[in-house]
Scaffold this motif. Structure first.
Motif, PDB file in Angstrom:
ATOM      1  N   THR A   4       0.805  -1.222   0.000  1.00 29.30           N
ATOM      2  CA  THR A   4       0.000   0.000   0.000  1.00 29.30           C
ATOM      3  C   THR A   4       0.838   1.271   0.000  1.00 29.30           C
ATOM      4  O   THR A   4       0.313   2.349  -0.282  1.00 29.30           O
ATOM      5  CB  THR A   4      -0.952   0.002   1.216  1.00 29.30           C
ATOM      6  N   MET A  27      -4.601  -1.974  -3.425  1.00 25.61           N
ATOM      7  CA  MET A  27      -3.505  -1.477  -2.588  1.00 25.61           C
ATOM      8  C   MET A  27      -2.355  -0.987  -3.448  1.00 25.61           C
ATOM      9  O   MET A  27      -1.764   0.076  -3.192  1.00 25.61           O
ATOM     10  CB  MET A  27      -3.020  -2.580  -1.639  1.00 25.61           C
ATOM     11  N   ARG A  77      -0.671   2.708  -3.819  1.00 21.97           N
ATOM     12  CA  ARG A  77       0.766   2.932  -3.646  1.00 21.97           C
ATOM     13  C   ARG A  77       1.356   3.708  -4.818  1.00 21.97           C
ATOM     14  O   ARG A  77       2.161   4.631  -4.618  1.00 21.97           O
ATOM     15  CB  ARG A  77       1.478   1.581  -3.506  1.00 21.97           C
ATOM     16  N   GLU A  85      -2.134   7.658  -5.500  1.00 18.09           N
ATOM     17  CA  GLU A  85      -3.369   7.682  -4.713  1.00 18.09           C
ATOM     18  C   GLU A  85      -4.448   8.535  -5.373  1.00 18.09           C
ATOM     19  O   GLU A  85      -5.626   8.169  -5.377  1.00 18.09           O
ATOM     20  CB  GLU A  85      -3.068   8.197  -3.300  1.00 18.09           C
ATOM     21  N   THR A 104      -9.800   5.010  -1.541  1.00 18.25           N
ATOM     22  CA  THR A 104      -8.439   4.864  -1.046  1.00 18.25           C
ATOM     23  C   THR A 104      -8.371   4.776   0.479  1.00 18.25           C
ATOM     24  O   THR A 104      -7.554   4.028   1.021  1.00 18.25           O
ATOM     25  CB  THR A 104      -7.568   6.036  -1.526  1.00 18.25           C
ATOM     26  N   VAL A 138      -9.281   1.278   1.559  1.00 21.29           N
ATOM     27  CA  VAL A 138      -8.217   0.348   1.176  1.00 21.29           C
ATOM     28  C   VAL A 138      -7.039   0.463   2.140  1.00 21.29           C
ATOM     29  O   VAL A 138      -6.491  -0.549   2.603  1.00 21.29           O
ATOM     30  CB  VAL A 138      -7.771   0.610  -0.273  1.00 21.29           C
ATOM     31  N   LYS A 139      -6.639   1.680   2.456  1.00 20.20           N
ATOM     32  CA  LYS A 139      -5.521   1.876   3.379  1.00 20.20           C
ATOM     33  C   LYS A 139      -5.856   1.358   4.774  1.00 20.20           C
ATOM     34  O   LYS A 139      -5.021   0.755   5.441  1.00 20.20           O
ATOM     35  CB  LYS A 139      -5.148   3.360   3.435  1.00 20.20           C
ATOM     36  N   ALA A 156      -5.666  -2.417   4.746  1.00 16.47           N
ATOM     37  CA  ALA A 156      -4.274  -2.855   4.768  1.00 16.47           C
ATOM     38  C   ALA A 156      -3.676  -2.694   6.163  1.00 16.47           C
ATOM     39  O   ALA A 156      -2.940  -3.565   6.646  1.00 16.47           O
ATOM     40  CB  ALA A 156      -3.460  -2.053   3.749  1.00 16.47           C
TER      41      ALA A 156
END
Length: 326
Positions: A76, A202, A206, A209, A219, A222-223, A226
Motif C-alpha cells: 500500500t 492497494m 501505492r 493515490e 483509497t 483500502v488503506k 491494509a
C-alpha cells in the motif's frame, strides 16, 4: 521495381525488451517457496540444540512480522514506523489472558485478533488521511504511546512486564515446527492477499493515490483494510513471541524493533513476499552468524547492509508486476 519493402516490426511488449536471466527465472519459479519451507522443516534434523532452535524460531517470528509490515508498506505504500505497537498488543493481550485466567496460549488467539483489529482501527482511522512523512511521524508516536502505556499500567506488569506465560508446546523443537507452519500459512495468506482484488487496489494506491481515487477506488478504506491486516499479522506474531520467551516487557517493543522490521522489508524488496521473507531471514540471522566478531559484528552487519543497498537498491528479490509483462 525490385526493391523489397520490410514489414513493419511489431511493437515490443513492455517488460519484454530483455530476456530473463537464470536468476530471474529462479526467482519466478513457483517451487522456490516450497523448497524454502522444506529446508526450514529439515533444520532440526541437522541441529536440534536449544540455541539453534531458539534462533530459528526467532527468525520465523521475524518473518511473520515482516510479512505483515509488507502489507502496509510494500503493498500500500504507507510508511509505518510504529509497527512494534501491534506486536506489543498481541503479546500483551495473550500474556495477560494466559496468566490472569490460566488459559492456554492458543485460546487467547481469538481475543488477540479482536484486540489488534480494534487497535488498527483506533490508530489507523485518524492517521491514514495523512501522507508520507506526516504519516510516518504519527505512527512513530503511536508506537511509543503503546510502549509507554504498557510501561505504566499495573495490568501489564509495568516496567517488569509479564512472566510465566505458558508456551505453545513443551519442547523447543516442537515449538519450532509449530511456529514454522503458522508462519508459512501467514506468508501464503499475505501472498494471496497481494494477488486479490484488494491487493491490486492497494498497489494502485501505492503508485498514485489521486489517480486511484479518480478511477473509483475508495483509497481510505483500502488503506485502513491494509493497516488492519498488518495489525493482525503483527498481533499473531506477538502471540508466538510470548509463547517462545515466556516473559515480555516494554523493552521488547522499542522503536528499534520497528526500524529493524522495516529494514527487512526494504532489503528484501518492498511488495515482494518472497523477497521480504529472504530479507527477514538475513536481518535476523546475520548478527548471530557474525557473533564471533564480538564487538565488531554490528559494524560489519551495517557495512554489509550498506553495500547490498548500494548494489541492489530495489531489494534482493524485487517484486515483478504481472501487469507490466502482458
Amino acid at each position: 521495381m525490385n526493391e523489397t519493402t520490410k514489414a513493419p516490426e511489431a511493437p515490443r511488449k513492455i517488460g519484454a525488451q530483455r530476456p530473463q536471466t537464470r536468476l530471474s527465472k529462479l526467482f519466478d519459479n513457483r517451487w522456490v517457496g516450497l523448497v524454502g519451507l522444506l529446508i526450514a522443516l529439515l533444520v532440526p534434523f541437522v541441529n536440534a540444540s536449544n540455541y539453534t532452535m531458539s534462533i530459528m524460531t526467532t527468525a520465523a517470528v521475524f518473518v511473520m512480522l515482516a510479512s505483515g509490515l509488507n502489507i502496509v508498506v510494500g503493498f500500500t505504500g504507507l510508511l509505518d514506523l510504529g509497527y512494534a505497537a501491534f506486536f506489543a498488543v498481541g503479546a500483551y493481550t495473550s500474556g495477560v489472558l494466559a496468566t490472569r485466567f490460566d488459559l492456554p496460549l492458543v485460546a487467547t488467539v481469538p481475543a488477540v485478533i479482536v484486540v489488534t483489529v480494534i487497535a488498527g482501527v483506533i490508530i489507523g482511522a485518524p492517521t491514514l488521511r495523512l501522507r508520507s512523512d506526516y504519516l510516518a511521524i504519527v505512527t512513530l508516536g503511536f508506537g511509543e504511546i503503546i510502549r509507554i502505556t504498557a510501561n505504566n499500567l499495573p495490568v501489564t506488569g509495568g516496567p517488569s512486564g509479564i512472566y510465566g506465560i505458558p508456551g505453545l508446546t513443551d519442547s523447543p523443537v516442537s515449538l519450532y515446527f509449530v511456529t514454522v507452519v503458522i508462519v508459512a500459512i501467514a506468508v501464503i495468506g499475505a501472498s494471496r492477499l497481494g494477488r486479490s482484488r484488494l491487493g491490486r487496489a492497494m498497489r494502485f494506491v501505492r503508485e498514485d493515490e489521486d489517480a486511484a481515487e479518480a478511477t473509483g477506488v475508495h483509497t481510505y478504506r483500502v488503506k485502513l483494510a491494509a493497516y488492519i491486516a498488518g495489525a493482525v499479522w503483527g498481533g499473531l506474531a506477538g502471540v508466538l513471541f510470548a509463547g517462545q520467551v515466556s516473559a515480555i516487557s516494554p523493552n521488547s517493543f522499542t522503536f528499534l524493533y520497528s526500524a529493524t522490521v522495516l529494514m527487512a522489508v526494504v532489503l528484501g524488496g518492498m511488495g515482494s513476499v518472497p523477497g521480504v521473507v529472504l530479507g527477514a531471514i538475513i536481518i535476523s540471522l546475520l548478527p548471530e552468524l557474525l557473533r564471533d566478531a564480538a564487538d565488531y559484528r554490528f559494524f560489519i552487519f551495517g557495512v554489509l547492509l550498506i553495500i547490498v543497498m548500494i548494489v541492489r537498491p530495489q531489494g534482493l528479490w524485487p517484486a515483478r508486476s504481472k501487469e507490466a509483462l502482458k
